[in-house]
Design an enzyme around this catalytic site. Structure first.
Site, PDB file in Angstrom:
ATOM      1  N   HIS A  43       0.860  -1.317  -0.091  1.00 19.51           N
ATOM      2  CA  HIS A  43       0.150  -0.102   0.036  1.00 19.51           C
ATOM      3  C   HIS A  43       0.740   1.418  -0.063  1.00 19.51           C
ATOM      4  O   HIS A  43       0.393   2.464  -0.250  1.00 19.51           O
ATOM      5  CB  HIS A  43      -0.842   0.120   1.171  1.00 19.51           C
ATOM      6  CG  HIS A  43      -0.369  -0.097   2.503  1.00 19.51           C
ATOM      7  ND1 HIS A  43       0.329   0.920   3.275  1.00 19.51           N
ATOM      8  CD2 HIS A  43      -0.159  -1.356   3.398  1.00 19.51           C
ATOM      9  CE1 HIS A  43       0.517   0.568   4.400  1.00 19.51           C
ATOM     10  NE2 HIS A  43       0.340  -0.934   4.488  1.00 19.51           N
ATOM     11  N   HIS A  77       7.219   7.259   4.674  1.00 17.39           N
ATOM     12  CA  HIS A  77       6.527   6.735   3.330  1.00 17.39           C
ATOM     13  C   HIS A  77       5.872   7.896   2.725  1.00 17.39           C
ATOM     14  O   HIS A  77       5.876   8.982   2.932  1.00 17.39           O
ATOM     15  CB  HIS A  77       5.756   5.720   3.825  1.00 17.39           C
ATOM     16  CG  HIS A  77       4.750   6.145   4.936  1.00 17.39           C
ATOM     17  ND1 HIS A  77       4.645   6.155   6.242  1.00 17.39           N
ATOM     18  CD2 HIS A  77       3.273   6.593   4.542  1.00 17.39           C
ATOM     19  CE1 HIS A  77       3.640   6.853   6.738  1.00 17.39           C
ATOM     20  NE2 HIS A  77       2.810   6.996   5.837  1.00 17.39           N
ATOM     21  N   HIS A  79       2.412   8.620  -0.102  1.00 17.99           N
ATOM     22  CA  HIS A  79       0.968   8.758  -0.732  1.00 17.99           C
ATOM     23  C   HIS A  79       0.959   9.482  -1.931  1.00 17.99           C
ATOM     24  O   HIS A  79       1.494  10.715  -2.209  1.00 17.99           O
ATOM     25  CB  HIS A  79      -0.153   9.268   0.227  1.00 17.99           C
ATOM     26  CG  HIS A  79      -0.158   8.389   1.819  1.00 17.99           C
ATOM     27  ND1 HIS A  79      -0.906   7.352   2.127  1.00 17.99           N
ATOM     28  CD2 HIS A  79       0.693   8.877   2.784  1.00 17.99           C
ATOM     29  CE1 HIS A  79      -0.472   6.995   3.182  1.00 17.99           C
ATOM     30  NE2 HIS A  79       0.341   7.858   3.928  1.00 17.99           N
ATOM     31  N   GLU A  89      -2.809  13.239   1.459  1.00 18.72           N
ATOM     32  CA  GLU A  89      -3.684  13.089   2.221  1.00 18.72           C
ATOM     33  C   GLU A  89      -4.460  14.159   2.755  1.00 18.72           C
ATOM     34  O   GLU A  89      -5.509  14.330   2.939  1.00 18.72           O
ATOM     35  CB  GLU A  89      -3.148  12.128   3.391  1.00 18.72           C
ATOM     36  CG  GLU A  89      -2.844  10.661   2.960  1.00 18.72           C
ATOM     37  CD  GLU A  89      -2.802   9.680   3.808  1.00 18.72           C
ATOM     38  OE1 GLU A  89      -3.622   8.733   3.402  1.00 18.72           O
ATOM     39  OE2 GLU A  89      -2.306   9.581   4.904  1.00 18.72           O
ATOM     40  N   HIS A 102       5.332  11.239   4.564  1.00 23.83           N
ATOM     41  CA  HIS A 102       5.060  11.371   6.193  1.00 23.83           C
ATOM     42  C   HIS A 102       6.378  10.929   6.836  1.00 23.83           C
ATOM     43  O   HIS A 102       6.902   9.691   6.553  1.00 23.83           O
ATOM     44  CB  HIS A 102       4.056  10.305   6.330  1.00 23.83           C
ATOM     45  CG  HIS A 102       2.649  10.922   6.087  1.00 23.83           C
ATOM     46  ND1 HIS A 102       1.428   9.976   5.959  1.00 23.83           N
ATOM     47  CD2 HIS A 102       2.187  12.185   5.734  1.00 23.83           C
ATOM     48  CE1 HIS A 102       0.665  10.780   5.566  1.00 23.83           C
ATOM     49  NE2 HIS A 102       0.929  11.993   5.305  1.00 23.83           N
ATOM     50  N   THR A 187      -3.165   7.202   9.532  1.00 23.39           N
ATOM     51  CA  THR A 187      -4.199   7.060   8.457  1.00 23.39           C
ATOM     52  C   THR A 187      -4.396   5.798   7.616  1.00 23.39           C
ATOM     53  O   THR A 187      -4.998   5.714   6.693  1.00 23.39           O
ATOM     54  CB  THR A 187      -3.755   8.067   7.039  1.00 23.39           C
ATOM     55  OG1 THR A 187      -2.625   7.722   6.536  1.00 23.39           O
ATOM     56  CG2 THR A 187      -3.625   9.601   7.847  1.00 23.39           C
ATOM     57  N   THR A 188      -3.689   4.874   8.331  1.00 18.83           N
ATOM     58  CA  THR A 188      -3.564   3.433   7.979  1.00 18.83           C
ATOM     59  C   THR A 188      -4.237   2.530   8.956  1.00 18.83           C
ATOM     60  O   THR A 188      -3.877   2.864  10.296  1.00 18.83           O
ATOM     61  CB  THR A 188      -2.459   2.799   7.272  1.00 18.83           C
ATOM     62  OG1 THR A 188      -1.488   2.921   8.194  1.00 18.83           O
ATOM     63  CG2 THR A 188      -2.261   3.384   5.869  1.00 18.83           C
TER      64      THR A 188
END
Length: 245
Positions: A43, A77, A79, A89, A102, A187-188
């Site tokens: 992901h 990581h 997004h 995000e 992040h 957020t995960t």
């Protein structure tokens, strides 16, 4: 009640209280690790930094964080979206960036990320938004170079020697002293409500080619790994505080 990400409405942000007026300091941001393990976990692309000794880990202190409490780096990581109009995000006044990095830190006194994630003040995450730059933004950022090696979900690559990079090089151009902060969550899953968010104002440039390399990654179902961002969540009356303005 304190889920992330959120839409940051600049005009609604408040000023910090006196007990959080100390400047935010990133100590060791220019320091290079011994190695970096880059993983496609299905992901996102996650970067775990390895140091010759624990004391070399970059540390975040001050600003909205508890007075005198250092937070140490756990991982980095990203997004991103399927197109350049979405991917971050967090959003500013309803507008998304093409990607968001992040930088995940945990409170040193808790000893580990796993222990810190269970505490309401356990984590601090710095969010840095990107927008696609023009021709002057050269592709081949060091964080992007290993991406072709980790296209299948579950694959890893290890960076050593001249391939390693420091935190300062990941999101240049933005200021660590102009940011918005609020109490939020991961957020995960498990979306633990243990994060003090620090979202930098403005954007950093990203080369289109490097963004495309992120989009070339595959998820756990062997589909294109894109749109790996969570939708913005209700603010539920939480204050958003602006620093450095």
């Amino acid at each position: 009640m304190r889920q992330s990400p959120i839409d940051i409405v600049r005009s609604a942000a408040t000023l910090p209280s006196l007990d959080h007026a100390a400047p935010l300091l990133l100590e060791g941001g220019a320091r290079k690790p011994v190695s970096i393990v880059v993983t496609n976990n299905g992901h996102t692309a996650q970067y775990t930094f390895h140091w010759s000794k624990e004391s070399e880990r970059p540390t975040l202190i001050g600003g909205p964080l508890p007075f005198g409490a250092p937070y140490v780096l756990e991982q980095l990581h990203f997004h991103w979206g399927a197109d350049n109009g979405r991917g971050s995000e967090h959003t500013f006044d309803g507008v998304a960036g093409a990607a968001e990095a992040h930088f995940v830190f945990y409170k040193q006194e808790y000893g580990s990320f796993e222990q810190a994630v269970t505490q309401p003040d356990g984590l601090a995450v710095v969010g840095a938004l990107y927008e696609v730059g023009g021709d002057k933004v050269k592709p081949g950022a060091k964080w992007a170079v290993p991406l072709p090696k980790i296209r299948p979900a579950g694959s890893t690559a290890t960076l050593e020697g001249g391939a390693v990079f420091n935190l300062d090089s990941v999101a240049p151009g933005g200021s660590w002293q102009r940011y918005y902060s609020y109490a939020g969550s991961l957020t995960t899953p498990p979306c633990a409500e243990s994060v003090t968010w620090i979202v930098r104002d403005g954007t950093s440039p990203i080369a289109q080619k490097d963004l495309n390399e992120q989009r070339n990654l595959r998820d756990s179902a062997d589909q294109p790994l894109v749109d790996n961002f969570r939708p913005v969540q209700p603010l539920n009356g939480r204050p958003v505080v602006r620093y450095g303005f």
